[in-house]
Design an enzyme around this catalytic site. Structure first.
Site, PDB file in Angstrom:
ATOM      1  N   CYS A  27       0.817  -1.224   0.000  1.00 45.22           N
ATOM      2  CA  CYS A  27       0.000   0.000   0.000  1.00 45.22           C
ATOM      3  C   CYS A  27       0.844   1.265   0.000  1.00 45.22           C
ATOM      4  O   CYS A  27       0.330   2.354  -0.216  1.00 45.22           O
ATOM      5  CB  CYS A  27      -0.956  -0.007   1.187  1.00 45.22           C
ATOM      6  N   HIS A  35      -8.814   2.608  -3.017  1.00 53.85           N
ATOM      7  CA  HIS A  35      -7.382   2.388  -2.783  1.00 53.85           C
ATOM      8  C   HIS A  35      -6.730   1.633  -3.931  1.00 53.85           C
ATOM      9  O   HIS A  35      -6.427   0.456  -3.823  1.00 53.85           O
ATOM     10  CB  HIS A  35      -7.209   1.638  -1.454  1.00 53.85           C
TER      11      HIS A  35
END
Lengths: 397, 472
Positions: free
Chosen positions: A82, A341
């Protein structure tokens, strides 16, 4: 050891609209983000001397960036779960600081919606069967891995289920309000606390609105030497600190980890504050984009980054500390909650908002007289993660 | 002298009531219920649980493991070796599958007896486990239940001496499954009882009693396999036994558990036995095996163990739809989430110590027990970073506490929602793993758990077994 502080400046940025971009492939997203950044910096693509492309799932190698048509320059694909978008910015910034190039492109992209699936596949794990997971590895979803934080936070601080749900809901409501003011966000719907609480449970205590969406997007930054920045624009944004703290799964294996904080976040924040010369983050950071993949994580991040004293995030949430008009606005652009995301893009999307804020260009979301802004990502999850923090400012020194 | 030295049982907690089956098919269901293996259980996992139960008091000094079943997960590949691995038996343990007939349980017991008497083994663990599926709407669907039982056969500290044995074979076609048959096939009911079951059992038991000059009056209890309660009562009466001598067969509580049925009944009979009791025990299938057991003074040793009536008190009703899904009898919409990766045979092999008996490592330098389901083989200590300085450390026999958990609606599972948790083991070490056999309304942080060997997923045609935590 030297600090990165004030050695590198961002002189142009671009960010696509995030969402279910059925109409756009990886190549379209890259071109859209990069050309907005080129235009913003007032440069032609051919002045870029090196590029770093961050993606987790949407391409291998430098070839991922081929759609930009850059001509035979060094390009590297980076990946750090991430934190991938921030990792691209970090690599480009270090190359500038090393003096091996003067103008570099950091760009991140992820096209998640082509998979036809509703979640994110776990990345391949080094040392294991290459197609994804150990034979006996956990099969739980990403929300479950962050639900551990919520469950434990409630238990640790003796917060009952209803109160806990309400606390998390306040975070989702705040981020959705901010997202409603941002045309580039995936979601623009304003939520009420009741709506969030009543939404279907995904992984207790996390309901649908406690989880970020799954979306497509790309974001890009043009970085250059700080001393050259004013050649491009009058309002460059300077890198004050870049920090990564990679865990070794200590929290997943050691009983002394409490699941009410994330060590990797804490250590990345400590590193970045030391580099940026920040003593009191709550007072000095004017706005922050933090990794609200799930509301339960944003809750502990308030404490991990030093915005709230340990165990006191609840009081700050109730006081509205992190709202647009609060003491330290968090996720002013709507956060992962409203952007979704797309892993490779998220870090740079966060910096895009900090960049706009520091330039006073954030429109209805603008915070008052910001001087320092911050981005934060957590790759992996609580107990086995990669913390990443970047601090940027609009003044040198 | 040879005989039974210990007993163990595993009855899955789930129940499918005959009323529920009747509701599904608009037929008047009979009364009672049957035990059914959970979505993550099978013959092997139940056999592991019964084996561990059997060895709880007397240890694992086992020379042979004989597994009896007609529902082995693999047609080619031994189940006994899977059980021996999970039970962490020593590598020289001689593992054998006894299969293809419901008599396999008693046949394995006879072979164990011969091995002990012949001196080739000191202790043999015989475990019978079955998980048969009757065709939906059929008679066997109502009849067949799941369960496992184990008896240790040895020569020291015997709780029931085996005084005599007698077997006959009979090539009689009453029940069968060919290669492609998903469900048990059967001859016509009265025919298979009247021409097969009753005469074969009567002959075997009668010849056994004649051989040892005994009459029904010499036995405290008779314990034997029967396809159903009607045949059970009928045969007992034919043999000349009276009501008080007939062991409760549990048909209405757990169903007919195949090879395990007679062994489960035997363990229940032994729990209630007193020294000096004589038990007649018989198994049936393609012939019959019959034994004379004499209970010794050591029987008092098993009194403290969990008794059958306690085991039968935990009953979790399952509806018919869930049963169909658990048995893969109905296709369901696949999860929209990315699929879990297929298990790699090479990765499973590297991780074999962890998969089999949940071995982790304990640092010799700082003493930290440690385990992680990804990248099993610890090289660097998670606490002190010492390199390659570990001893093996087993977690499967450790209890623990649930530190935090997540009720996961997204995880692909046959029993949604999945419960995952962070387990802190008593004595040190932490593992993130799935939980099973829980009551969601009673899950909380701090809950005590133990480890249980289960199916994790199925892929590439293999069964991916691993350990899960379950509330104690």
């Amino acid at each position: 050891m030297e600090s990165i502080k004030d050695k590198v400046a961002i002189v142009g940025m671009g960010c696509t609209r995030f969402g279910e971009r059925w109409d756009m492939g990886v190549e379209d997203l890259l071109v859209e983000a990069a050309y907005e950044a080129f235009q913003d910096a007032g440069i032609e693509p051919n002045v870029i001397q090196a590029a770093w492309i961050g993606t987790v799932f949407s391409g291998m190698s430098a070839m991922t960036l081929a759609p930009l048509g850059l001509q035979y320059i060094p390009i590297t694909r980076v990946e750090n779960m991430c934190a991938t978008g921030s990792e691209a910015l970090r690599a480009a910034s270090y190359a500038i600081a090393a003096g091996v190039c003067d103008i570099a492109l950091a760009i991140g992209v992820e096209k998640l919606k082509d998979s036809g699936q509703t979640g994110v596949k776990g990345p391949a794990i080094v040392g294991d069967n290459t197609d994804g997971s150990s034979a006996i590895g956990s099969g739980y979803s990403a929300p479950a891995s962050f639900a551990y934080l919520g469950t434990r936070y409630f238990s640790h601080y003796n917060i009952d289920r209803d109160e806990g749900k309400r606390l998390l809901a306040e975070i989702a409501v705040k981020n959705h309000y901010n997202g409603s003011l941002n045309p580039k966000a995936h979601f623009h719907n304003i939520l009420t606390v009741e709506q969030v609480i009543k939404a279907p449970i995904v992984a207790w205590p996390l309901g649908l609105f406690d989880c970020c969406g799954v979306s497509d997007g790309a974001a890009a930054a043009i970085v250059t030497r700080a001393d050259m920045a004013k050649n491009f624009r009058s309002d460059p944004v300077y890198i004050k600190g870049l920090a990564i703290s990679a865990g070794a799964r200590q929290g997943s294996m050691r009983q002394d980890y409490d699941y009410v904080h994330v060590d990797e976040n804490v250590r990345a924040a400590q590193q970045v504050y030391a580099e940026a010369g920040i003593k009191d983050p709550r007072k000095e950071i004017c706005c922050a984009e933090v990794h609200d993949c799930f509301t339960a994580h944003e809750l502990v991040v308030y404490e991990d980054l030093g915005f709230s004293p340990r165990g006191r995030a609840r009081e700050d949430i109730e006081a509205g500390t992190f709202t647009l008009k609060g003491e330290i606005p968090i996720n002013t652009d709507g956060g992962l909650k409203c952007f979704g995301h797309p892993l490779g893009a998220s870090g740079l999307r966060m910096m895009y908002e900090v960049y706009l804020q520091l330039q006073g260009k954030a429109g209805p979301r603008q915070v008052k007289n910001p001087r320092l802004g911050m981005t934060h990502n957590l790759g992996g999850n609580a107990g086995a993660g990669i913390g990443c923090c970047v601090v940027a400012g609009n003044e040198k020194g | 002298m040879a005989g039974i030295t210990s007993i163990g049982v595993y009855i899955p907690r789930y129940r499918l009531s005959l009323e529920e089956i009747g509701r599904m098919w608009q037929t008047r269901g009979a009364s009672g219920e049957k035990a059914i293996a959970g979505y993550d259980e099978d013959t092997v996992t139940m056999a592991v649980a019964a084996s561990l139960d059997c060895m709880k008091q007397i240890g694992k000094d086992v020379d042979s493991l004989y597994l009896a079943t007609v529902t082995a997960p693999y047609k080619e590949k031994q189940s006994a070796a899977l059980v021996a691995g999970a039970a962490d038996l020593r590598k020289t343990c001689h593992t054998v599958d006894f299969t293809n007939t419901l008599r396999a349980g008693t046949t394995a017991m006879k072979a164990a007896l011969d091995a002990i008497k012949g001196g080739s083994a000191g202790q043999v663990l015989v475990v019978a486990s079955d998980c048969r599926i009757g065709a939906p709407k059929g008679r066997f669907e109502q009849l067949l239940g799941d369960g496992a039982a184990a008896v240790m056969i040895g020569s020291d500290n015997i709780i029931a001496e085996i005084e005599g044995a007698h077997s006959i074979f009979s090539d009689f076609t009453d029940l069968w499954r060919m290669e492609k048959d998903a469900f048990v096939q059967s001859g016509e009911g009265r025919f298979i009882d009247e021409a097969g079951y009753i005469p074969t059992m009567r002959e075997t038991v009668t010849e056994l009693m004649e051989k040892y000059s005994l009459t029904p009056g010499d036995f405290t209890k008779i314990v034997f396999y029967a396809p159903d309660s009607r045949a059970y009562a009928g045969l007992a009466k034919t043999l000349g036994f009276v009501k008080d001598q007939i062991q409760e067969p549990f048909f209405g509580q757990i169903g007919n558990t195949g090879t395990a049925a007679a062994v489960i009944m035997l363990t229940a009979a032994l729990e209630e036995a007193i020294p000096g009791d004589r038990i007649l025990f018989a198994g049936y299938g393609d012939g019959a095996d019959a034994f004379i057991l004499r209970v010794t003074d050591n029987i008092s040793r098993i009194k403290s163990a969990l008794l059958m009536k306690d085991r039968l008190t935990v009953r979790v009703p399952v509806d018919y739809g869930r049963y169909l899904v658990w048995r893969n009898l109905v296709p369901v919409e696949p999860s929209g989430l990315p699929e879990r990766a297929e298990p790699s045979l090479a990765a499973r092999w590297r991780e074999r110590k962890t998969i089999r008996a949940l071995y982790g490592a304990k640092c010799r330098k700082c003493g930290t027990p440690q385990i992680h389901p990804i990248g099993q083989i610890s090289r660097i200590c998670v606490t002190c970073q010492a390199k390659d300085d570990f001893e093996n450390y087993k977690f499967s026999d450790k209890t623990g506490k649930l530190f935090t958990y997540a009720i996961d609606q997204l995880q692909p599972t046959l029993n949604p929602p999945a419960l995952n948790g962070v387990i802190d083991f008593d004595g040190g070490g932490r593992l993130i793993c799935e939980l099973t056999d829980y009551d969601l309304t009673r899950v909380s942080t701090g809950m005590a758990v133990e480890m249980t060997f289960r199916k994790l997923s199925q892929g590439k045609g293999i069964v991916n077994y691993f350990w899960k935590a379950k509330p104690i």
